[in-house]
Each structure stands twice: as structure tokens, then as C-alpha cells.
Design an enzyme around this catalytic site. Structure first.
Site, PDB file in Angstrom:
ATOM      1  N   HIS A   1      32.326  38.076  49.909  1.00 54.54           N
ATOM      2  CA  HIS A   1      32.723  37.932  48.508  1.00 54.54           C
ATOM      3  C   HIS A   1      34.118  38.516  48.350  1.00 54.54           C
ATOM      4  CE1 HIS A   1      31.921  37.446  44.152  1.00 54.54           C
ATOM      5  NE2 HIS A   1      32.808  38.432  44.065  1.00 54.54           N
ATOM      6  N   CYS A   2      35.051  37.694  47.904  1.00 53.58           N
ATOM      7  CA  CYS A   2      36.445  38.115  47.790  1.00 53.58           C
ATOM      8  C   CYS A   2      36.746  38.489  46.342  1.00 53.58           C
ATOM      9  CB  CYS A   2      37.382  36.997  48.248  1.00 53.58           C
ATOM     10  SG  CYS A   2      39.133  37.445  48.169  1.00 53.58           S
ATOM     11  N   PRO A   3      37.030  39.762  46.051  1.00 54.89           N
ATOM     12  CA  PRO A   3      37.360  40.136  44.668  1.00 54.89           C
ATOM     13  C   PRO A   3      38.694  39.565  44.211  1.00 54.89           C
ATOM     14  CG  PRO A   3      37.678  42.001  46.144  1.00 54.89           C
ATOM     15  CD  PRO A   3      37.037  40.923  46.958  1.00 54.89           C
TER      16      PRO A   3
END
Length: 363
Positions: free
Chosen positions: A190-192
């Protein structure tokens, strides 16, 4: 005289004693009703008791289960904060990139047009705008494209496990994201900075964005090195000699050039390392999550004298062809060098697990 003990029965007690016991019980219940805790405290306490009982009476309990259970509040807090800060990170990427573009168009481009030769001007304009288009296109697509989710209705798709969070079948290479709170097909992480998961349908966009941004930062860092040295020497003061007089405009130009060079150099190094790491994983046919899983499986089978082979590794070249969606020679131009919105070669639900002895596509 009647004695009360753990083995006494109610039918042995007289009616007066039974009446006394009923009154005591009714009073205790009334007192409990008056001192009842708020619902959220009782629910939290009941959840903690259930958690402890599950650890004590579950035959499948191991160190991983205990660790996940103990640190579940920490994981929940991190997921919640990351989910909330996702929009902030996206805005930060847009603001920082826009500031670099403003400096390039307002300060650097006039210098290039006035000092460089026509061939160098053509090179900088063509490459710079191609790189800009690649960055904007792939960032938008990676942030807005769904990573891919397994079906929620009954179907005939094969699955390898059941998600303990979603209680739904999980196809191969599918993992649960605690931030998105759902399973992701071929999840990488999951890439913020995207406020989105990197999965099957946007993994190529994510890697292309990282590569394009790295190339852009390196391009700005190398091209602006001499300007950075001149600007740094201009604002650097010496205690023995008085500082030269500069106008406000000249000071802002020098500080803008220093800001651009420091930011692009720093991001280029950090993002370049991340891009290189993902390139290695793609060459091996792995995702970030599968890297840890395959490492554990390799050690586990090595202790038994066996060798683990990644079933999704088709060879370096074939892995890149599958990842980039290259099916013929012209796709290296139309789908790799130029922006392309083509979907992956498969649906993410089923995978060919047998290693190929020859190229997938003769390109």
C-alpha cells in the site's frame, strides 16, 4: 442448623432460607444494574477476554498469531493514520512537483534558450517534456486505477486460501490490505504517496512512475549542477570579505536553484533505490510480499534438504514481458517508451505456474 457448601442442594433448604437467597440475589442484581459501565468499555473488555481465550484455547496458536494479536492495536493505529494521511501525501507530491516545474519554466528555460546551442535546446525541450508526460500520466493512472479485487460473488475461479479478515476465497498471489480493508489481487504494498494499493492492474503504472520520476530527478540534478554551484557560491558569505550586493530577484533565483537541486538530488537517490529494488523483484517474478514469503519457504525447505522454486518465475526476460504487457516488437515503443493504458495480460485470478522453457512471446 442448615449448612451451605458446594455440595448442598436447594431442596434441602427451608422456604425462609430460599426467600433470603432470592432477596440477596435481587439486591446484588440491582446494584450491578446501577453501576453498569458504558457500552464501549464493556465491548472492549469483552473483546480483550475473547482475544485472550482464543490465544489460550486455539490449537493452531503459534508465535506469529500471538504477535499479530498483541500488536493488533498498533497495526490498527498505523493503518488508520496512513489512510487519513493518504490525501496529504498526494497533495504533497503535487505541490513539490509543481514547485520544481515552476522553477524550471520560469528560471531555467530562459537560461537554456539564451545560452545553449540549437541542438542542445532541442534535446532539453524534447526529453524534458517527454519525461514530464511520463511522470504525470503514470502517477495519475497508478493513483486512480483500481489495483484489482477478487470477486465477492460465487464463481468457478480457483482459490488457494480463505481470507481470515474478509472470510472470502483468495486467488493465488492475493493478500489482504489492512488500510484498504479488502483483498488485493497480486498485492505488492500500500503506497501512501498514491493513497492507493499497488496491485495487479496498477503495478506497471507505479513502477513506470517511479522510473520516470527518478530519471527526471537525475536529469534536473545533472543539468543544474553548475547552476547550483554558482548559486551556492553567490549566497555563501565569508567573514573576511563583505557579501556582494544582490537584488531581491537575484536572491530568490539563487535560492530557488538551490532548492530545486537539493530536492531533486535527494528524491533521485531515495526513489532510485526503491526503483532498483522493484526492478530486481520484477526480474525474479515476485512482489514485495512474495519476497518475504519465498524467503521463508526457501529456508523451511532448505532445512529439509529441498530446494524451493518460485512458481511464477518465468525467467528474467519473460517476467519483464509479462509485467510490461509486451506481446510483439512494436510494443516496446508503444507500451513501454510511450504512455500506454493497456491492461495486464491476465485477469489476476489465474496464473500459469509452470516455468516456461522458451520465450512467452518471440520479441
Amino acid at each position: 442448623m442448615v449448612q451451605f457448601g458446594p455440595r448442598c442442594r436447594m431442596r434441602w433448604c427451608p422456604s425462609s432460607v430460599l426467600h433470603l437467597l432470592r432477596c440477596v440475589r435481587s439486591r446484588s442484581c440491582t446494584r450491578r444494574g446501577k453501576s453498569r459501565l458504558p457500552p464501549w468499555i464493556r465491548e472492549t473488555w469483552a473483546y480483550i477476554l475473547l482475544l485472550v481465550q482464543s490465544l489460550c484455547f486455539n490449537s493452531l496458536t503459534d508465535s506469529d498469531v500471538v504477535f499479530d494479536s498483541v500488536f493488533e492495536p498498533v497495526f490498527w493505529t498505523v493503518d488508520y493514520v496512513t489512510r487519513w494521511f493518504g490525501t496529504v501525501f498526494v497533495c504533497l507530491v503535487v505541490i513539490l512537483t509543481s514547485s520544481i516545474l515552476a522553477i524550471v519554466y520560469i528560471i531555467l528555460l530562459p537560461l537554456v534558450l539564451n545560452t545553449y546551442s540549437p541542438p542542445w535546446i532541442a534535446w532539453h525541450i524534447c526529453y524534458g517534456h517527454w519525461n514530464l508526460v511520463m511522470i504525470v500520466f503514470h502517477y495519475y493512472k497508478s493513483a486512480r486505477t483500481s489495483p484489482g479485487y477478487p470477486p465477492t460473488v460465487k464463481n468457478d475461479s480457483p482459490f488457494v486460501a480463505v481470507c481470515k479478515k474478509c472470510i472470502m476465497p483468495k486467488p493465488a498471489r492475493t493478500h489482504h490490505c489492512g488500510i484498504c480493508n479488502r483483498c488485493i489481487l497480486k498485492m505488492d504494498h500500500h503506497c501512501p504517496w498514491l493513497n492507493n494499493c499497488v496491485g495487479h492492474f496498477n503495478h506497471r503504472y507505479f513502477f513506470s512512475f517511479c522510473l520516470s520520476m527518478t530519471l527526471g530527478c537525475v536529469y534536473c540534478s545533472i543539468s543544474g549542477r553548475n547552476l547550483f554551484l554558482e548559486a551556492y557560491n553567490a549566497i555563501e558569505t565569508n567573514y573576511q570579505t563583505p557579501a556582494p550586493h544582490y537584488t531581491f530577484k537575484e536572491k530568490m533565483i539563487n535560492k530557488s536553484i538551490i532548492y530545486m537541486w537539493v530536492l531533486t538530488s535527494t528524491v533521485g537517490v531515495a526513489l532510485g533505490a526503491l526503483t532498483f529494488w522493484h526492478a530486481v523483484l520484477i526480474s525474479r517474478g515476485e512482489t514485495s510480499i512474495e519476497k518475504h514469503i519465498n524467503s521463508k519457504e526457501t529456508k523451511r525447505l532448505a532445512n529439509r534438504g529441498r530446494v524451493y522454486k518460485n512458481p511464477f518465475n518465468y525467467g528474467r526476460l519473460n517476467n519483464w514481458k509479462v509485467f510490461l504487457g509486451v506481446e510483439k516488437r512494436s510494443h516496446w515503443l508503444t507500451r513501454v517508451i510511450l504512455p500506454s493504458g493497456h491492461p495486464p495480460l491476465c485477469d489476476g485470478l489465474t496464473w500459469d505456474i509452470l516455468p516456461f522453457k522458451k520465450d512467452l512471446m518471440p520479441v
